[in-house]
Design an enzyme around this catalytic site. Structure first.
Site, PDB file in Angstrom:
ATOM      1  N   TYR A 141     -54.078  17.891  39.801  1.00  8.45           N
ATOM      2  CA  TYR A 141     -53.574  16.701  40.511  1.00  8.45           C
ATOM      3  C   TYR A 141     -52.241  16.216  39.946  1.00  8.45           C
ATOM      4  O   TYR A 141     -51.515  15.494  40.608  1.00  8.45           O
ATOM      5  CB  TYR A 141     -54.591  15.551  40.448  1.00  8.45           C
ATOM      6  CG  TYR A 141     -55.895  15.875  41.130  1.00  8.45           C
ATOM      7  CD1 TYR A 141     -55.951  16.045  42.509  1.00  8.45           C
ATOM      8  CD2 TYR A 141     -57.059  16.023  40.398  1.00  8.45           C
ATOM      9  CE1 TYR A 141     -57.141  16.359  43.131  1.00  8.45           C
ATOM     10  CE2 TYR A 141     -58.256  16.341  41.014  1.00  8.45           C
ATOM     11  CZ  TYR A 141     -58.297  16.506  42.383  1.00  8.45           C
ATOM     12  OH  TYR A 141     -59.473  16.829  42.997  1.00  8.45           O
ATOM     13  N   LYS A 192     -64.118  27.659  35.076  1.00  8.24           N
ATOM     14  CA  LYS A 192     -64.071  28.872  35.906  1.00  8.24           C
ATOM     15  C   LYS A 192     -63.379  29.940  35.075  1.00  8.24           C
ATOM     16  O   LYS A 192     -62.374  30.555  35.477  1.00  8.24           O
ATOM     17  CB  LYS A 192     -63.326  28.548  37.213  1.00  8.24           C
ATOM     18  CG  LYS A 192     -63.339  29.627  38.256  1.00  8.24           C
ATOM     19  CD  LYS A 192     -64.696  29.855  38.900  1.00  8.24           C
ATOM     20  CE  LYS A 192     -64.636  31.010  39.870  1.00  8.24           C
ATOM     21  NZ  LYS A 192     -65.969  31.520  40.243  1.00  8.24           N
ATOM     22  N   ASP A 224     -68.977  27.343  40.193  1.00 10.77           N
ATOM     23  CA  ASP A 224     -69.755  27.697  41.392  1.00 10.77           C
ATOM     24  C   ASP A 224     -71.254  27.671  41.081  1.00 10.77           C
ATOM     25  O   ASP A 224     -72.056  27.143  41.853  1.00 10.77           O
ATOM     26  CB  ASP A 224     -69.319  29.066  41.963  1.00 10.77           C
ATOM     27  CG  ASP A 224     -69.019  30.109  40.907  1.00 10.77           C
ATOM     28  OD1 ASP A 224     -68.995  29.764  39.707  1.00 10.77           O
ATOM     29  OD2 ASP A 224     -68.833  31.284  41.258  1.00 10.77           O
ATOM     30  N   ASP A 248     -64.285  16.148  40.308  1.00 12.85           N
ATOM     31  CA  ASP A 248     -64.163  15.404  41.563  1.00 12.85           C
ATOM     32  C   ASP A 248     -65.248  15.869  42.532  1.00 12.85           C
ATOM     33  O   ASP A 248     -65.987  15.068  43.128  1.00 12.85           O
ATOM     34  CB  ASP A 248     -62.758  15.687  42.141  1.00 12.85           C
ATOM     35  CG  ASP A 248     -62.374  14.753  43.265  1.00 12.85           C
ATOM     36  OD1 ASP A 248     -63.205  13.911  43.643  1.00 12.85           O
ATOM     37  OD2 ASP A 248     -61.247  14.868  43.776  1.00 12.85           O
ATOM     38  N   ASP A 252     -69.297  14.071  43.421  1.00 14.62           N
ATOM     39  CA  ASP A 252     -69.719  13.650  44.762  1.00 14.62           C
ATOM     40  C   ASP A 252     -71.034  14.324  45.128  1.00 14.62           C
ATOM     41  O   ASP A 252     -71.901  13.719  45.763  1.00 14.62           O
ATOM     42  CB  ASP A 252     -68.659  13.993  45.809  1.00 14.62           C
ATOM     43  CG  ASP A 252     -67.698  12.835  46.057  1.00 14.62           C
ATOM     44  OD1 ASP A 252     -67.531  12.009  45.133  1.00 14.62           O
ATOM     45  OD2 ASP A 252     -67.126  12.747  47.157  1.00 14.62           O
TER      46      ASP A 252
END
Ligand code: NAD
Length: 357
Positions: A141, A192, A224, A248, A252
């Site tokens: 970001y 990852k 994942d 992020d 959620d």
């Protein structure tokens, strides 16, 4: 000393839910000896409309003077077409970076009264209590270079940079280990590393930091697999530490395990414990102005503010117990309602929490 709380209502449902949290803080101030002043400021779309930028100087000054900040939510269709620096959500990135609040704590707790509100089977989620520690001021970001460019062929190409320094990984890993120490002493680091160099470094640094925390059991998962495990068997997790992008998305996902995004608070802390507190949901333009929004995530964010920045855990617990009592009484906003219940509105929910205090 009187603590200064800056309140930034923001856009959409922001002002509605913040009004209820402010009522709760005001009640603690008047009736339970909480020594605070409440100041108000502009952030997001409302700040763009009034002062031409999403994080104006005036708000910057107020934010630096405050001991802690409580935010509603920002954004909405009105500001989506503006250039990126003028968009409401950009104000959020600016205030987080300006205050250096690098550690985002997102608890996902399933209240026993709301087990039926989860889309997962009760036996999978009952008793769920996870803490996601998300790095907030680095990663893709903020990484440079970024942009959209046109190639010689005329085709456009979008690009961002996923980047973490060793020092950034170290400090967020420490927050994760410290948090785990106060809980079940289990930390899962999510990356990852099988595909990304930045994650390879992440895993290496977290593993090194672990040497200082022999009492905490560290595990690693690829993002994942972590997403899959969160839905398959979420109770295996205690604390999860991860970068901004993965955090992020995973937070959620964890939010939905608990039934509603309208229940979950968050804290974003700097190195000294000063923090920005906000519900994890957005400004919900689809229900703004209708008096339907669930204010509990914001009220619980105020509780986190009292615990982490104002060091007033007994006041935080007061709020959390009051929320539990209101749920026991069967009060539900639309988002957490089960079949056969009558929903209450935003204000009625806030009033009930105040009454329970
Ligand atoms: P959202 O979280 O605002 O809404 C997602 C869904 O959840 C909607 O159906 C909404 O009605 C519902 N919802 C959210 N909060 C609720 C509450 N308290 N009570 C009941 N229902 C609730 O996410 P979105 O729709 O993707 O984004 C809307 C706007 O918010 C966008 O402009 C987005 O950029 C912004 N946003 C802001 C923040 C923030 O301020 N921290 C975070 C995420 C999104």
């Amino acid at each position: 000393m009187t603590a200064k709380i800056l309140i930034l209502p923001g856009d959409g449902i922001g002002p509605e839910i913040i009004a209820e949290a402010a009522k709760v803080l005001e009640c603690l101030r008047q009736e339970h000896g909480l020594d605070v002043t409440l100041d108000y400021g502009l952030l997001g779309g409302g700040a763009v409309d009034a002062l031409g930028e999403p994080y104006p100087d005036q708000t910057r000054r107020q934010a630096h003077e405050a001991d802690a900040i409580l935010l509603g939510a920002v954004g909405g269709p009105k500001w989506e077409a503006l250039d990126r620096p003028l968009r409401a959500e950009h104000g959020l990135l600016l205030i987080r970076a300006d205050l250096g609040v690098f550690a985002n704590l997102r608890p996902a707790i399933l209240y026993p009264q709301l087990t039926a509100a989860s889309t997962l089977k009760p036996e999978v989620v009952a008793g769920l209590d996870i803490l996601i520690v998300r790095e907030l001021t680095g990663d893709i970001y903020f990484g440079q270079p970024r942009g959209i460019r046109t190639l010689d062929s005329g085709e456009r190409e979008g690009f961002n940079t996923m980047i973490y320094r060793e020092s950034e990984i170290k400090r967020i890993a420490r927050v994760g280990f410290e948090a785990a120490r106060k809980r079940q002493r289990k930390l899962c680091s999510v990356d990852k590393a099988n595909a990304l160099e930045v994650s390879e470094l992440w895993r290496d640094v977290v593993t090194r930091v672990a040497k200082d925390y022999p009492d905490v059991a560290l595990s690693h998962l690829y993002v994942d697999n972590a997403a899959m495990q969160l839905v398959r068997a979420p109770k295996q997790f205690d604390v999860i530490v991860t970068g901004s992008l993965f955090g992020d998305i995973l937070s959620d996902c964890a939010a939905m395990l608990t039934g509603s995004i309208g229940m979950l608070p968050s804290a974003s802390l700097d190195a000294n414990g000063k923090g920005l507190y906000e519900p994890i949901h957005g400004s919900a333009p689809d229900i703004a102005g209708k008096g339907m929004a669930n204010p509990l995530a914001t009220i619980l964010s105020a509780a986190m503010l009292l615990r982490y920045s104002l060091k007033a855990p007994e006041q935080a617990e007061r709020i959390e117990r009051a929320v539990g009592r209101v749920l026991d009484q069967g009060l539900r906003t639309l988002d957490i309602m089960a079949n056969g219940m009558t929903p209450v509105g935003t204000q009625a929910m806030g009033d009930a929490v105040v009454a329970a205090l």
